[in-house]
Motif scaffolding. Structure first.
Motif, mmCIF file in Angstrom:
data_model
loop_
_atom_site.group_PDB
_atom_site.id
_atom_site.type_symbol
_atom_site.label_atom_id
_atom_site.label_comp_id
_atom_site.label_asym_id
_atom_site.label_seq_id
_atom_site.Cartn_x
_atom_site.Cartn_y
_atom_site.Cartn_z
ATOM 1 N N ARG A 4 33.611 112.758 49.548
ATOM 2 C CA ARG A 4 33.846 114.126 49.988
ATOM 3 C C ARG A 4 32.812 115.077 49.373
ATOM 4 O O ARG A 4 33.164 115.990 48.626
ATOM 5 N N PRO A 5 31.528 114.852 49.628
ATOM 6 C CA PRO A 5 30.504 115.735 49.050
ATOM 7 C C PRO A 5 30.679 117.173 49.527
ATOM 8 O O PRO A 5 30.936 117.415 50.706
ATOM 9 N N ALA A 6 30.531 118.106 48.611
ATOM 10 C CA ALA A 6 30.746 119.510 48.959
ATOM 11 C C ALA A 6 29.665 120.054 49.873
ATOM 12 O O ALA A 6 29.907 120.984 50.639
ATOM 13 N N ASN A 7 28.465 119.495 49.788
ATOM 14 C CA ASN A 7 27.378 119.993 50.634
ATOM 15 C C ASN A 7 26.374 118.879 50.914
ATOM 16 O O ASN A 7 26.466 117.776 50.358
ATOM 17 N N VAL A 8 25.423 119.193 51.755
ATOM 18 C CA VAL A 8 24.486 118.172 52.215
ATOM 19 C C VAL A 8 23.585 117.667 51.092
ATOM 20 O O VAL A 8 23.204 116.490 51.066
ATOM 21 N N GLU A 9 23.247 118.525 50.134
ATOM 22 C CA GLU A 9 22.386 118.092 49.036
ATOM 23 C C GLU A 9 23.087 117.070 48.146
ATOM 24 O O GLU A 9 22.475 116.105 47.688
ATOM 25 N N ILE A 10 24.371 117.267 47.896
ATOM 26 C CA ILE A 10 25.119 116.293 47.092
ATOM 27 C C ILE A 10 25.232 114.978 47.848
ATOM 28 O O ILE A 10 25.074 113.888 47.273
ATOM 29 N N ALA A 11 25.477 115.052 49.152
ATOM 30 C CA ALA A 11 25.544 113.837 49.972
ATOM 31 C C ALA A 11 24.229 113.076 49.911
ATOM 32 O O ALA A 11 24.206 111.843 49.855
ATOM 33 N N ILE B 188 24.572 119.558 60.786
ATOM 34 C CA ILE B 188 23.920 118.312 60.374
ATOM 35 C C ILE B 188 24.983 117.236 60.291
ATOM 36 O O ILE B 188 26.001 117.405 59.606
ATOM 37 N N LEU B 189 24.764 116.133 60.987
ATOM 38 C CA LEU B 189 25.684 115.006 60.959
ATOM 39 C C LEU B 189 25.229 114.033 59.876
ATOM 40 O O LEU B 189 24.075 113.601 59.857
ATOM 41 N N GLY B 190 26.125 113.693 58.973
ATOM 42 C CA GLY B 190 25.817 112.755 57.895
ATOM 43 C C GLY B 190 26.483 111.414 58.140
ATOM 44 O O GLY B 190 27.708 111.352 58.317
ATOM 45 N N LEU B 191 25.690 110.349 58.155
ATOM 46 C CA LEU B 191 26.198 109.000 58.393
ATOM 47 C C LEU B 191 25.752 108.086 57.257
ATOM 48 O O LEU B 191 24.548 107.847 57.083
ATOM 49 N N ARG B 192 26.691 107.578 56.473
ATOM 50 C CA ARG B 192 26.347 106.620 55.437
ATOM 51 C C ARG B 192 25.877 105.322 56.096
ATOM 52 O O ARG B 192 26.550 104.815 57.010
ATOM 53 N N PRO B 193 24.746 104.756 55.671
ATOM 54 C CA PRO B 193 24.244 103.532 56.300
ATOM 55 C C PRO B 193 25.240 102.379 56.309
ATOM 56 O O PRO B 193 25.275 101.591 57.256
ATOM 57 N N THR C 63 24.107 126.835 55.713
ATOM 58 C CA THR C 63 24.520 126.856 54.305
ATOM 59 C C THR C 63 24.518 125.479 53.657
ATOM 60 O O THR C 63 24.478 125.369 52.426
ATOM 61 N N GLY C 64 24.593 124.406 54.462
ATOM 62 C CA GLY C 64 24.677 123.054 53.920
ATOM 63 C C GLY C 64 26.073 122.634 53.531
ATOM 64 O O GLY C 64 26.295 121.481 53.139
ATOM 65 N N ALA C 65 27.061 123.537 53.626
ATOM 66 C CA ALA C 65 28.429 123.221 53.216
ATOM 67 C C ALA C 65 29.072 122.219 54.169
ATOM 68 O O ALA C 65 28.817 122.228 55.371
ATOM 69 N N ARG C 66 29.927 121.353 53.617
ATOM 70 C CA ARG C 66 30.606 120.363 54.449
ATOM 71 C C ARG C 66 31.657 121.039 55.320
ATOM 72 O O ARG C 66 32.478 121.824 54.852
ATOM 73 N N LEU C 67 31.645 120.705 56.606
ATOM 74 C CA LEU C 67 32.591 121.260 57.564
ATOM 75 C C LEU C 67 33.711 120.288 57.893
ATOM 76 O O LEU C 67 34.801 120.701 58.263
ATOM 77 N N GLN D 222 34.338 108.519 59.736
ATOM 78 C CA GLN D 222 33.669 108.310 58.452
ATOM 79 C C GLN D 222 32.405 109.147 58.332
ATOM 80 O O GLN D 222 31.666 109.008 57.351
ATOM 81 N N ALA D 223 32.156 109.995 59.326
ATOM 82 C CA ALA D 223 30.964 110.848 59.304
ATOM 83 C C ALA D 223 31.258 112.161 58.595
ATOM 84 O O ALA D 223 32.411 112.573 58.451
ATOM 85 N N PHE D 224 30.203 112.806 58.137
ATOM 86 C CA PHE D 224 30.297 114.150 57.572
ATOM 87 C C PHE D 224 29.618 115.119 58.529
ATOM 88 O O PHE D 224 28.630 114.770 59.183
ATOM 89 N N LEU D 225 30.113 116.328 58.582
ATOM 90 C CA LEU D 225 29.430 117.386 59.319
ATOM 91 C C LEU D 225 29.180 118.536 58.363
ATOM 92 O O LEU D 225 30.108 118.997 57.683
ATOM 93 N N PHE D 226 27.919 118.968 58.301
ATOM 94 C CA PHE D 226 27.534 120.042 57.392
ATOM 95 C C PHE D 226 27.015 121.236 58.180
ATOM 96 O O PHE D 226 26.356 121.067 59.217
ATOM 97 N N ASP D 227 27.293 122.421 57.675
ATOM 98 C CA ASP D 227 26.759 123.627 58.291
ATOM 99 C C ASP D 227 25.238 123.628 58.153
ATOM 100 O O ASP D 227 24.700 123.419 57.063
ATOM 101 N N LYS D 228 24.542 123.851 59.247
ATOM 102 C CA LYS D 228 23.082 123.813 59.253
ATOM 103 C C LYS D 228 22.483 124.877 58.344
ATOM 104 O O LYS D 228 21.479 124.647 57.659
#
Length: 372
Positions: A224-231, A277-282, A354-358, A346-352
């Motif tokens: 549960r990363p708070a933002n895209v940089e932590i992810a 931004i869609l985040g997908l763990r490999p 601010t980078g915050a997780r949505l 299992q995907a993450f969505l981040f605000d383009k």
């Protein structure tokens, strides 16, 4: 053991704010890993806690006592540095003994204390050696032994494994939790290595720009990363990040990858139509039959075996790169046309912007191995 509490700590060097109104509470006996990239302010924060430098604002409490104005030698803190900082003219025994001597212990107590911690760290056979005769691993253990020798209630470890070889780092990741648990000190451990953070911390505090960006158990930070940089900082191979604009209909919120709909069940309707931004763990992606339902077509460009896993580089229909990780020996395409399954749960969505997780996937997000 003692609690450690930082209240609204600020530290500036001229006009540059290094620590910015930072507050943090650490429980008695807890191991907190302070994680972040170079320049985040981690070492400065340790130096403030140790009393080496003074904060411009805020208070530092150890065991409930305000020690902000107390000199370093009276704070009862043990500290080990990444560059070992051993006295070159003294043998390992004398280096380890320094906090006991400073406390005025008798010779018998000093000898017993040094031998106890040296045995714990498996360096009792090199106590008569000076630093120049020690390997980097032995120097690192000697520095750690010195920090532990006085049984300090608070222990500060500033990236102590950074200058040792990969084999020893791996071994110490396994040994250090045992050593620290037996010592019982409240510990802050600084590192830039996410695997080290995951292995050693009861909790991880992710630091950037002089602030704590997120704090939680290792699995919370990863899942549960708070933002895209932590992810981006946690994971090997790194997370896939794709620019998308979510859409919504009667079936819910979704995005399209290679013209295939990927449902995002944990994303609110309000995210639709906004750049994200869609985040997908490999490791959450898998190769499937291209004829299967919701199979996302890709083109396999290359694959790299990495001992316990194989990482495949693939391209979407828009030539966007995607990394897919699978266990070593598991079958998978090596080149050409293929297809992957993407579980939007299992995907993450981040605000383009601010980078915050949505994505609100705190309970539903599942993962097959936290430190993959």
């Amino acid at each position: 053991m003692a609690t450690l509490e930082l209240k609204h700590i600020t530290k500036r060097f001229k006009t540059h704010t290094v620590i910015d109104d930072l507050s943090l509470s650490i429980a008695e006996g807890e191991r907190l890993v302070l994680f972040g990239s170079s320049g985040a302010g981690k070492t400065v924060l340790l130096r403030l806690i140790a009393g080496v430098i003074d904060p411009d604002q805020g208070h530092i409490l150890i065991g409930g006592e305000d020690v902000t104005d107390l000199d370093a030698e009276y704070r009862g803190i043990g500290m080990a540095f990444q560059n070992f900082a051993l006295f070159p003219h003294m043998d390992a025994f004398a280096n380890i003994a320094t906090p006991l001597e400073a406390r005025g212990e008798k010779d018998g107590a000093i000898k017993a204390g040094v031998e106890k911690v040296a045995k714990l760290l498996k360096i009792d056979h090199v106590l008569t050696h000076r630093p120049k005769a020690l390997s980097n691993g032995q120097k690192q253990r000697t520095a750690l032994a010195r920090a532990l020798a006085g049984s300090p209630p608070v222990l500060l470890l500033d990236d102590p494994l950074r200058n040792v070889d990969a084999k020893l780092r791996f071994e110490m990741r396994l040994e250090l939790p045992r050593v620290l648990a037996r010592q019982g000190a409240t510990t802050i451990y600084v590192t830039q290595d996410y695997k080290e953070a995951m292995a050693l911390g009861d909790r991880i505090a992710v630091m950037a720009h002089g602030k704590i960006q997120q704090i939680g158990a290792p699995e919370d930070i990863y899942l549960r990363p708070a933002n895209v940089e932590i992810a981006r900082l946690f994971g090997d191979p790194t997370i896939n990040l794709l620019d998308v604009t979510p859409k919504s209909d009667a079936g819910g919120v979704y995005c399209e990858i290679s013209n295939v709909r990927v449902a995002l069940p944990h994303v609110a309707q309000s995210a639709a139509g906004k750049p994200a931004i869609l985040g997908l763990r490999p490791e959450t992606l898998r190769f499937v039959d291209p004829a299967g339902e919701n199979a996302v077509p890709v083109t396999v460009e290359a694959e790299t075996p990495l001992n316990e896993k194989t990482v495949t580089l693939a391209l979407t229909a828009r030539s966007r790169e995607i990394l897919v990780s699978r266990p070593a020996g598991a079958p998978g395409p090596t080149h050409g046309s293929a297809a992957i399954a993407i579980d939007g749960g299992q995907a993450f969505l981040f605000d383009k912007e601010t980078g915050a997780r949505l994505s609100d996937n705190d309970k539903a997000h599942k993962h097959q191995g936290v430190a993959a």
